[in-house]
Scaffold this motif. Structure first.
Motif, PDB file in Angstrom:
ATOM      1  N   TYR A 142       1.073  -1.015  -0.069  1.00 40.78           N
ATOM      2  CA  TYR A 142      -0.175   0.157   0.152  1.00 40.78           C
ATOM      3  C   TYR A 142       0.677   0.944  -0.134  1.00 40.78           C
ATOM      4  CZ  TYR A 142      -4.068  -3.329   1.066  1.00 40.78           C
ATOM      5  OH  TYR A 142      -5.001  -4.035   1.069  1.00 40.78           O
ATOM      6  N   ALA A 143       1.611   1.345  -0.713  1.00 43.78           N
ATOM      7  CA  ALA A 143       3.165   2.593  -0.828  1.00 43.78           C
ATOM      8  C   ALA A 143       2.280   3.278  -1.292  1.00 43.78           C
ATOM      9  CB  ALA A 143       4.187   1.788  -1.555  1.00 43.78           C
ATOM     10  N   ASP A 144       2.431   4.572  -1.070  1.00 46.93           N
ATOM     11  CA  ASP A 144       1.812   5.979  -1.210  1.00 46.93           C
ATOM     12  C   ASP A 144       0.298   5.870  -0.686  1.00 46.93           C
ATOM     13  OD1 ASP A 144       3.834   7.371  -2.017  1.00 46.93           O
ATOM     14  OD2 ASP A 144       4.357   6.171  -3.953  1.00 46.93           O
ATOM     15  N   LYS A 145      -0.385   5.109  -0.240  1.00 47.45           N
ATOM     16  CA  LYS A 145      -1.596   5.275   0.133  1.00 47.45           C
ATOM     17  C   LYS A 145      -2.115   5.347   1.794  1.00 47.45           C
ATOM     18  CE  LYS A 145      -2.953   1.921  -3.915  1.00 47.45           C
ATOM     19  NZ  LYS A 145      -3.898   1.111  -4.468  1.00 47.45           N
ATOM     20  N   THR A 146      -3.086   5.046   1.770  1.00 50.62           N
ATOM     21  CA  THR A 146      -3.510   5.065   3.612  1.00 50.62           C
ATOM     22  C   THR A 146      -3.641   3.450   3.859  1.00 50.62           C
ATOM     23  OG1 THR A 146      -3.693   7.681   3.556  1.00 50.62           O
ATOM     24  CG2 THR A 146      -3.844   6.101   5.259  1.00 50.62           C
ATOM     25  N   VAL A 147      -3.328   3.558   4.962  1.00 49.82           N
ATOM     26  CA  VAL A 147      -3.281   2.089   5.463  1.00 49.82           C
ATOM     27  C   VAL A 147      -4.130   1.932   6.809  1.00 49.82           C
ATOM     28  CG1 VAL A 147      -1.734   1.116   5.507  1.00 49.82           C
ATOM     29  CG2 VAL A 147      -2.720  -0.979   5.369  1.00 49.82           C
ATOM     30  N   VAL A 148      -4.987   1.304   7.666  1.00 51.58           N
ATOM     31  CA  VAL A 148      -5.393   0.781   8.371  1.00 51.58           C
ATOM     32  C   VAL A 148      -5.170  -0.694   9.232  1.00 51.58           C
ATOM     33  CG1 VAL A 148      -7.030   1.264  10.980  1.00 51.58           C
ATOM     34  CG2 VAL A 148      -6.741   3.115   9.038  1.00 51.58           C
ATOM     35  N   ILE A 149      -4.400  -0.040  10.253  1.00 60.27           N
ATOM     36  CA  ILE A 149      -3.940  -1.613  11.514  1.00 60.27           C
ATOM     37  C   ILE A 149      -4.321  -1.879  12.062  1.00 60.27           C
ATOM     38  CG2 ILE A 149      -2.400  -3.897  11.669  1.00 60.27           C
ATOM     39  CD1 ILE A 149      -0.799  -2.678   9.466  1.00 60.27           C
ATOM     40  N   VAL A 150      -5.329  -2.966  12.496  1.00 58.03           N
ATOM     41  CA  VAL A 150      -6.091  -3.520  13.918  1.00 58.03           C
ATOM     42  C   VAL A 150      -4.882  -4.342  14.143  1.00 58.03           C
ATOM     43  CG1 VAL A 150      -8.496  -3.491  15.516  1.00 58.03           C
ATOM     44  CG2 VAL A 150      -8.794  -2.287  13.198  1.00 58.03           C
ATOM     45  N   CYS A 151      -4.781  -3.791  15.131  1.00 52.96           N
ATOM     46  CA  CYS A 151      -3.346  -5.391  15.201  1.00 52.96           C
ATOM     47  C   CYS A 151      -3.376  -4.658  17.422  1.00 52.96           C
ATOM     48  CB  CYS A 151      -2.058  -4.732  15.263  1.00 52.96           C
ATOM     49  SG  CYS A 151      -1.465  -2.978  15.062  1.00 52.96           S
ATOM     50  N   HIS A 152      -2.184  -5.649  17.927  1.00 56.91           N
ATOM     51  CA  HIS A 152      -1.503  -5.874  19.364  1.00 56.91           C
ATOM     52  C   HIS A 152      -0.903  -4.561  20.324  1.00 56.91           C
ATOM     53  CE1 HIS A 152      -4.451  -9.108  18.361  1.00 56.91           C
ATOM     54  NE2 HIS A 152      -4.343  -9.230  17.684  1.00 56.91           N
ATOM     55  N   GLY A 153      -0.392  -4.450  21.094  1.00 56.94           N
ATOM     56  CA  GLY A 153       0.354  -3.884  21.544  1.00 56.94           C
ATOM     57  C   GLY A 153       1.822  -4.214  20.746  1.00 56.94           C
ATOM     58  N   GLY A 154       2.024  -5.359  21.070  1.00 60.86           N
ATOM     59  CA  GLY A 154       3.253  -5.944  20.726  1.00 60.86           C
ATOM     60  C   GLY A 154       3.663  -5.588  19.547  1.00 60.86           C
ATOM     61  N   VAL A 155       2.766  -5.416  18.506  1.00 55.52           N
ATOM     62  CA  VAL A 155       2.737  -5.194  16.958  1.00 55.52           C
ATOM     63  C   VAL A 155       2.800  -3.415  16.690  1.00 55.52           C
ATOM     64  CG1 VAL A 155       1.578  -5.303  14.336  1.00 55.52           C
ATOM     65  CG2 VAL A 155       1.096  -6.909  15.944  1.00 55.52           C
ATOM     66  N   ILE A 156       2.649  -3.147  17.491  1.00 57.48           N
ATOM     67  CA  ILE A 156       3.185  -1.523  17.991  1.00 57.48           C
ATOM     68  C   ILE A 156       4.531  -1.519  18.086  1.00 57.48           C
ATOM     69  CG2 ILE A 156       2.058   0.743  19.209  1.00 57.48           C
ATOM     70  CD1 ILE A 156      -0.146  -0.188  19.069  1.00 57.48           C
ATOM     71  N   GLU A 157       4.832  -1.920  19.088  1.00 55.42           N
ATOM     72  CA  GLU A 157       5.894  -1.487  19.952  1.00 55.42           C
ATOM     73  C   GLU A 157       6.957  -2.960  18.678  1.00 55.42           C
ATOM     74  OE1 GLU A 157       7.389  -4.055  23.400  1.00 55.42           O
ATOM     75  OE2 GLU A 157       5.703  -2.701  24.502  1.00 55.42           O
ATOM     76  N   ALA A 158       7.015  -3.625  17.795  1.00 56.69           N
ATOM     77  CA  ALA A 158       7.552  -3.939  16.571  1.00 56.69           C
ATOM     78  C   ALA A 158       7.549  -2.817  15.741  1.00 56.69           C
ATOM     79  CB  ALA A 158       7.028  -5.102  16.088  1.00 56.69           C
ATOM     80  N   SER A 159       6.397  -2.043  15.413  1.00 52.34           N
ATOM     81  CA  SER A 159       6.251  -0.585  14.560  1.00 52.34           C
ATOM     82  C   SER A 159       8.369  -0.018  15.234  1.00 52.34           C
ATOM     83  CB  SER A 159       5.759  -0.269  13.819  1.00 52.34           C
ATOM     84  OG  SER A 159       5.207   0.468  15.107  1.00 52.34           O
ATOM     85  N   PHE A 160       7.852   0.152  16.531  1.00 59.64           N
ATOM     86  CA  PHE A 160       9.417   1.431  16.152  1.00 59.64           C
ATOM     87  C   PHE A 160      10.211   0.967  15.710  1.00 59.64           C
ATOM     88  CE2 PHE A 160       5.477   3.806  18.483  1.00 59.64           C
ATOM     89  CZ  PHE A 160       5.935   4.540  19.132  1.00 59.64           C
TER      90      PHE A 160
END
Length: 239
Positions: A142-160
């Protein structure tokens, strides 16, 4: 510009202090969790602050139910994805921490990152690799688009870890994400550097501030302000 919104699921049913995760595998939302998701839905519907091209959800029940509640506000079908699931506890899920220690020898995940916590579960290294791989794949898709992902606290930490290049084998940062909070990443050109990730906001759970209040937050009135100054608009660096 690519915009990635990570939304943590609402409170799950069956959580008790002293438990590892929840008292039974793959729980759905608690009554409070449903209310939290509804407040987020109302906020998104009123403000229109997220104009998404895709809505993706973890396949675990608590995330799935959260996504189903907020989907009407985004006007999108839900795409389910296994790679944005939470850390897999395997046979340890639903057990008290003391029992996990006795049966499986619970260890420090970051001191022994390659050791699986229990049979059929993941090690910290396996979880982070899987979550970061999923985020990388989806943001490329989804490059150059807007995406929403409903996920979990661990996944949010993994994004960092994924977007800031942190050590994958140790928990270099702890992100306290409130249920149904919004974390917004933006990828683009910043200060002349292309393809960089910028953290626009983290743990935004303003829609929960009126849960016990006598009056609701007037999101409709705030929508005009957001249109005049979009949340995701790039901020010029100070001179």
């Amino acid at each position: 510009m690519t915009h990635l919104y990570l939304i943590r699921h609402g409170e799950a049913d069956g959580f008790k202090p002293g438990q590892a995760w929840y008292t039974f595998p793959n729980p759905g939302l608690s009554r409070l969790g449903i209310k939290q998701a509804e407040r987020l839905r109302d906020r998104l519907a009123a403000t229109g602050e997220i104009r998404a091209d895709a809505l993706i959800s973890s396949t675990l029940m608590r995330a799935r139910e959260t996504a189903e509640i907020i989907a009407p506000a985004l006007g999108l079908p839900i795409i389910f994805d296994d790679e944005v699931q939470e850390f897999n506890m395997g046979e340890a899920e639903g057990l008290p921490i003391e029992e996990i220690k006795e049966r499986f020898g619970l260890s420090d995940l970051w001191e022994e990152p390659f050791r699986r916590i229990a049979p059929n579960g993941e090690s910290w290294a396996e979880f982070v690799t899987r979550a970061c791989r999923g985020l990388d794949r989806l943001t490329r898709e989804y490059a150059d688009k807007t995406v929403v992902i409903v996920c979990h606290g661990g996944v949010i930490e993994a994004s960092f870890i994924a977007f800031l290049g942190l050590n994958m084998l140790r928990q270099a940062i702890f992100v306290a994400s409130q249920n149904t909070s919004i974390t917004h990443w933006q990828k683009g050109t910043f200060e002349g550097q292309e393809g960089k990730w910028c953290l626009r906001r983290v743990n935004d759970h303003a829609h929960l501030l009126d849960l016990d209040a006598s009056q609701r937050i007037p999101w409709e009135a705030l929508a005009v302000k957001r249109e005049q100054a979009p949340v995701s608009a790039p901020v010029a660096p100070e001179q």
